[in-house]
Design an enzyme around this catalytic site. Structure first.
Site, mmCIF file in Angstrom:
data_model
loop_
_atom_site.group_PDB
_atom_site.id
_atom_site.type_symbol
_atom_site.label_atom_id
_atom_site.label_comp_id
_atom_site.label_asym_id
_atom_site.label_seq_id
_atom_site.Cartn_x
_atom_site.Cartn_y
_atom_site.Cartn_z
ATOM 1 C CB SER A 184 -0.927 0.025 1.221
ATOM 2 O OG SER A 184 -1.513 1.307 1.338
ATOM 3 C CG ASP A 337 -6.461 2.388 -8.284
ATOM 4 O OD1 ASP A 337 -6.876 1.690 -7.338
ATOM 5 O OD2 ASP A 337 -5.828 3.447 -8.132
ATOM 6 C CE LYS A 364 -6.999 -0.694 -3.869
ATOM 7 N NZ LYS A 364 -5.981 0.206 -3.331
ATOM 8 N NE ARG A 410 -9.579 3.945 -9.788
ATOM 9 C CZ ARG A 410 -9.136 5.119 -10.236
ATOM 10 N NH1 ARG A 410 -9.383 5.501 -11.466
ATOM 11 N NH2 ARG A 410 -8.420 5.906 -9.452
#
Ligand code: S3P
Length: 453
Positions: A184, A337, A364, A410
């Protein structure tokens, strides 16, 4: 039906949208500035001594939440013409905010700011929307607690260490050496930012290389930062606390994560020829492009150049027959992502695509692994969701599904891309959250020929 109100009042009416196939996509577009670099520009500008300017700052909701938080912490930030101007307070001189800091949907802004204020002996309250309030903050708070930070959660309804919560730094915080247990960049960055106002050397050990914008930009702002990598690829990053930062003139490159939607659309829609200009090509961000090339994509990078310490280039794609591949877990941090949109590309590919090492997708903006798998199934795509894997068996995509987006920008954009090439239209239940990262998504895709209704 509207989403439940959050503590910070983020109620909205869902804005569904349907994507239709039919038109080839063609043209050249420029996507807005990179989200990660935009957050960091505002944060580092705030603690620099003097006047920082930022061109092409991403003006999406997530970044504007960070802007408001930095103003509440003492910075003067305003836009004049096309340029953002930040008058920093200086390192160590943040002010105690009078109100809770409302980060909306923004994980990066909230987590980096927790680090930024961890070395200050005053309380700061963090609030956000229902998605952010359900996300784990312990990953950032635990190393910060080692500096002496106190944390008070208002609720444990969503689990421990969830927003809303208040942090209060120690009067004499101690520097930490922290080995990041998950891949991360947010955790790494929070600890490094905390170290800026802690006397002594703060050290982060990073076994898995994640996006390195914080350490690159800290060096650019004149912080005393060092990075070494051992033979096993383990990185050790140190920063000396309580040294002044020099203001910078920054131009934010185009966001590769936003570019990925137009790029995948150009690959899966027959007859397409699409170029996205000025895209950030930092190798910690380009895993999707490597994967698409392995899948047989006609993807070329033109006009490679370096600006502000980062490589950028223009990415051109033409419609391609893709084939399934196995994506190694080691590549996940460089495309973390991009899995929803890769899953869409894989849906149109011949054969099986296996994506490994996806555990971080569970935390997420929503559980992106589950949301992606449900969206694929709703559109007739054969897939298997494992604990930390996703397998997609591609072919012609029927579409016709109604996709639940779970407050995740997304997921919305990825499935709208699917609808541009599937036999039947694809509807997503809410596009409201797209403004958190890529407000221009719809007009930009329409300028290439995409049809939405
Ligand atoms: C980011 C790091 C990543 C990424 C996020 C932006 C950053 O999160 O998913 O969109 O700017 O540091 P993690 O650190 O949780 O992997």
């Amino acid at each position: 039906m509207s989403h439940p109100s959050s503590a910070s009042g983020h109620d909205h009416e869902p804005q569904p949208l349907t994507a239709h196939s039919g038109n080839a996509l063609s043209g050249t577009v420029k996507v807005p500035g990179d989200k990660s670099i935009s957050h960091r520009s505002l944060i580092l500008g705030t603690i620099a001594d003097g006047h920082t300017t930022v061109e092409s700052l991403l003006e999406a909701d997530d970044v504007m939440a960070t802007k408001s938080a930095m103003q509440a912490l003492g910075a003067t930030i305003e836009k004049r013409g096309d340029t953002w101007h930040i008058d920093g307070v200086g390192n160590g001189a943040l002010l105690e905010p009078r109100e809770p800091l409302d980060f909306g949907n923004a994980g990066t802004g909230s987590r980096l700011t927790m680090g930024l204020v961890a070395g200050y002996d005053f309380p700061v309250t963090f609030i956000g929307d229902p998605s952010l309030s359900s996300r784990p903050m312990g990953r950032v708070l635990n190393p910060l607690r080692e500096t002496g930070l106190q944390v008070k959660s208002t609720t444990t309804e969503n689990g421990p260490d969830r927003l809303p919560l208040t942090v209060h730094g120690a009067p004499l915080p101690v520097p930490v050496t922290y080995r990041v247990p998950v891949a991360s960049a947010q955790v790494k960055s929070a600890v490094l930012l905390a170290g800026l106002n802690i006397a002594g050397t703060t050290t982060v050990i990073e076994p898995v290389f994640t996006r390195d914008h914080t350490e690159r930009m800290l060096a650019g702002f004149g912080a005393n930062v060092s990075v070494t990598t051992d033979d096993d690829g383990v990185r050790t990053i140190t920063v000396e606390g309580q040294t002044p930062l020099k203001p910078q003139d920054i131009t934010v490159p185009g966001d590769p994560s936003s570019a990925s939607f137009a790029i995948v659309a150009g690959l899966v829609v027959p007859g397409s020829d699409v170029t996205v200009k000025d895209v950030l090509l930092n190798p910690t961000r380009t895993g999707l492009f490597d994967t698409l090339v392995e899948m047989g994509a006609n993807l070329t990078i033109e006009n490679r150049r370096t600006t502000g310490g980062e490589e950028i280039g223009d990415i051109r794609v033409r419609h391609s027959t893709l084939k399934g591949v196995s994506v190694p877990a080691t590549r996940a941090p460089s495309m973390i992502d991009e899995y929803p949109v890769l899953a869409v590309a894989a849906s149109f590919a011949q054969g099986e695509t296996v994506m490994n090492g996806l555990d971080e997708l569970r935390v997420k903006e929503c559980d992106r692994l589950a949301a992606t798998a449900r969206g694929l199934e709703a559109n007739g795509v054969d897939c298997t969701e494992g604990e930390d894997t996703l397998t997609v068996r591609g072919g012609p995509v029927v579409g016709g599904g109604d996709v639940e987006t779970h407050l995740d920008h997304r997921i919305a954009m990825a499935f709208l891309v699917m609808g541009l090439a599937s036999e039947k239209p694809v509807r997503v239940d809410d596009t409201f959250m797209i403004a958190t990262s890529f407000r221009e998504f719809r007009p930009l895709m329409e300028s290439l020929g995409a049809k939405f209704s």
